[in-house]
Design a protein around this motif. Structure first.
Motif, PDB file in Angstrom:
ATOM      1  N   SER A  55      40.725  77.524  30.094  1.00  0.00           N
ATOM      2  CA  SER A  55      40.445  79.135  30.577  1.00  0.00           C
ATOM      3  C   SER A  55      40.766  80.145  29.198  1.00  0.00           C
ATOM      4  CB  SER A  55      41.198  79.768  31.645  1.00  0.00           C
ATOM      5  OG  SER A  55      41.035  78.922  32.886  1.00  0.00           O
ATOM      6  N   PRO A  56      39.852  80.977  29.176  1.00  0.00           N
ATOM      7  CA  PRO A  56      40.022  81.805  28.045  1.00  0.00           C
ATOM      8  C   PRO A  56      41.125  83.073  28.208  1.00  0.00           C
ATOM      9  CG  PRO A  56      38.173  82.508  29.127  1.00  0.00           C
ATOM     10  CD  PRO A  56      38.690  81.377  29.647  1.00  0.00           C
ATOM     11  N   TRP A  57      41.564  83.702  26.938  1.00  0.00           N
ATOM     12  CA  TRP A  57      42.573  84.697  27.095  1.00  0.00           C
ATOM     13  C   TRP A  57      41.845  85.718  26.461  1.00  0.00           C
ATOM     14  CZ3 TRP A  57      47.780  84.108  28.278  1.00  0.00           C
ATOM     15  CH2 TRP A  57      48.223  82.781  28.631  1.00  0.00           C
ATOM     16  N   MET A  95      43.807  84.929  20.415  1.00  0.00           N
ATOM     17  CA  MET A  95      43.934  86.519  20.984  1.00  0.00           C
ATOM     18  C   MET A  95      45.327  86.948  20.319  1.00  0.00           C
ATOM     19  SD  MET A  95      41.366  86.935  22.274  1.00  0.00           S
ATOM     20  CE  MET A  95      40.547  85.755  21.091  1.00  0.00           C
ATOM     21  N   GLU A  96      46.407  86.112  20.356  1.00  0.00           N
ATOM     22  CA  GLU A  96      47.785  86.616  19.721  1.00  0.00           C
ATOM     23  C   GLU A  96      47.717  87.121  18.530  1.00  0.00           C
ATOM     24  OE1 GLU A  96      50.272  83.113  20.496  1.00  0.00           O
ATOM     25  OE2 GLU A  96      50.422  83.700  22.573  1.00  0.00           O
ATOM     26  N   LEU A  97      46.775  86.392  17.693  1.00  0.00           N
ATOM     27  CA  LEU A  97      46.508  86.895  16.338  1.00  0.00           C
ATOM     28  C   LEU A  97      45.737  88.280  16.343  1.00  0.00           C
ATOM     29  CD1 LEU A  97      45.258  83.408  14.415  1.00  0.00           C
ATOM     30  CD2 LEU A  97      47.679  84.608  14.148  1.00  0.00           C
ATOM     31  N   HIS A  98      44.835  88.297  17.172  1.00  0.00           N
ATOM     32  CA  HIS A  98      44.099  89.768  17.052  1.00  0.00           C
ATOM     33  C   HIS A  98      45.179  90.777  17.646  1.00  0.00           C
ATOM     34  CE1 HIS A  98      40.400  87.735  16.482  1.00  0.00           C
ATOM     35  NE2 HIS A  98      40.025  87.540  17.588  1.00  0.00           N
ATOM     36  N   ALA A  99      46.099  90.421  18.576  1.00  0.00           N
ATOM     37  CA  ALA A  99      46.863  91.442  19.283  1.00  0.00           C
ATOM     38  C   ALA A  99      47.758  91.843  18.080  1.00  0.00           C
ATOM     39  CB  ALA A  99      47.543  90.937  20.330  1.00  0.00           C
ATOM     40  N   GLN A 100      48.236  90.835  17.284  1.00  0.00           N
ATOM     41  CA  GLN A 100      49.028  91.362  15.969  1.00  0.00           C
ATOM     42  C   GLN A 100      48.417  92.172  15.097  1.00  0.00           C
ATOM     43  OE1 GLN A 100      52.500  90.718  15.538  1.00  0.00           O
ATOM     44  NE2 GLN A 100      52.226  92.130  14.134  1.00  0.00           N
ATOM     45  N   ALA A 101      47.113  91.736  14.655  1.00  0.00           N
ATOM     46  CA  ALA A 101      46.241  92.550  13.890  1.00  0.00           C
ATOM     47  C   ALA A 101      46.397  94.060  14.334  1.00  0.00           C
ATOM     48  CB  ALA A 101      45.024  91.918  13.490  1.00  0.00           C
ATOM     49  N   MET A 102      45.991  94.351  15.414  1.00  0.00           N
ATOM     50  CA  MET A 102      46.020  95.468  16.246  1.00  0.00           C
ATOM     51  C   MET A 102      47.274  96.220  16.028  1.00  0.00           C
ATOM     52  SD  MET A 102      42.624  95.779  17.096  1.00  0.00           S
ATOM     53  CE  MET A 102      42.408  94.720  15.636  1.00  0.00           C
ATOM     54  N   ALA A 140      38.353  91.324  22.550  1.00  0.00           N
ATOM     55  CA  ALA A 140      37.979  89.792  22.395  1.00  0.00           C
ATOM     56  C   ALA A 140      38.743  88.800  23.445  1.00  0.00           C
ATOM     57  CB  ALA A 140      38.919  89.447  21.181  1.00  0.00           C
ATOM     58  N   GLU A 141      37.953  87.546  23.402  1.00  0.00           N
ATOM     59  CA  GLU A 141      38.267  86.689  24.410  1.00  0.00           C
ATOM     60  C   GLU A 141      38.049  85.139  23.770  1.00  0.00           C
ATOM     61  OE1 GLU A 141      35.840  85.702  28.425  1.00  0.00           O
ATOM     62  OE2 GLU A 141      37.090  87.203  28.698  1.00  0.00           O
ATOM     63  N   GLY A 142      38.949  84.497  24.007  1.00  0.00           N
ATOM     64  CA  GLY A 142      38.875  83.067  23.519  1.00  0.00           C
ATOM     65  C   GLY A 142      40.115  82.314  23.675  1.00  0.00           C
ATOM     66  N   ALA A 143      40.656  81.548  22.734  1.00  0.00           N
ATOM     67  CA  ALA A 143      41.717  80.685  22.633  1.00  0.00           C
ATOM     68  C   ALA A 143      42.824  81.604  22.657  1.00  0.00           C
ATOM     69  CB  ALA A 143      41.519  79.624  21.766  1.00  0.00           C
ATOM     70  N   ARG A 144      43.991  81.224  23.372  1.00  0.00           N
ATOM     71  CA  ARG A 144      45.136  81.979  23.134  1.00  0.00           C
ATOM     72  C   ARG A 144      45.809  82.386  21.891  1.00  0.00           C
ATOM     73  NH1 ARG A 144      50.918  80.592  26.697  1.00  0.00           N
ATOM     74  NH2 ARG A 144      52.075  82.677  25.798  1.00  0.00           N
ATOM     75  N   GLU A 145      45.767  81.321  21.150  1.00  0.00           N
ATOM     76  CA  GLU A 145      46.368  81.652  19.902  1.00  0.00           C
ATOM     77  C   GLU A 145      45.588  82.454  18.968  1.00  0.00           C
ATOM     78  OE1 GLU A 145      45.513  78.540  21.016  1.00  0.00           O
ATOM     79  OE2 GLU A 145      47.540  77.844  21.513  1.00  0.00           O
TER      80      GLU A 145
END
Length: 99
Positions: free
Chosen positions: A23-25, A78-85, A71-76
């Motif tokens: 399931s995507p995150w 998405m966590e990288l995207h959140a940190q980038a934001m 964004a939507e995809g693998a949890r890891e």
């Protein structure tokens, strides 16, 4: 001598578990009182590579609805995207995608 059998996992159980594991995150960006709308559009363009129309639509969703899935995809990932934001000064969280 009796015939030995090997118990194999039920294929139906494996199929039921696979979608949950895959399931995507989502990365969610939240509205804040600090960042200009033009800055948020620039971040979405620069970081995610969205064109101006897509970046603007996402920014407007953040502005009007209070948040947007960017964004939507693998949890890891998405966590990288959140940190980038966060590094860009935006408020972001990660959540499991709803069905």
């Amino acid at each position: 001598m009796g015939l030995m059998t090997t118990a194999w996992p039920d294929a139906d159980v494996a199929r039921e578990q696979a979608p949950a594991a895959a399931s995507p995150w989502q990365t969610i960006v939240w509205d804040d009182p600090v960042n200009l709308m033009s800055y948020v559009v620039r971040v979405f363009r620069d970081y995610f590579g969205y064109d101006t129309d897509r970046a603007t639509a996402l920014m407007l969703r953040v502005h009007h609805d209070g948040h947007a899935v960017v964004a939507e995809g693998a949890r890891e990932q998405m966590e990288l995207h959140a940190q980038a934001m966060h590094d860009y000064g935006l408020w972001a969280t990660v959540r499991k995608a709803t069905e």
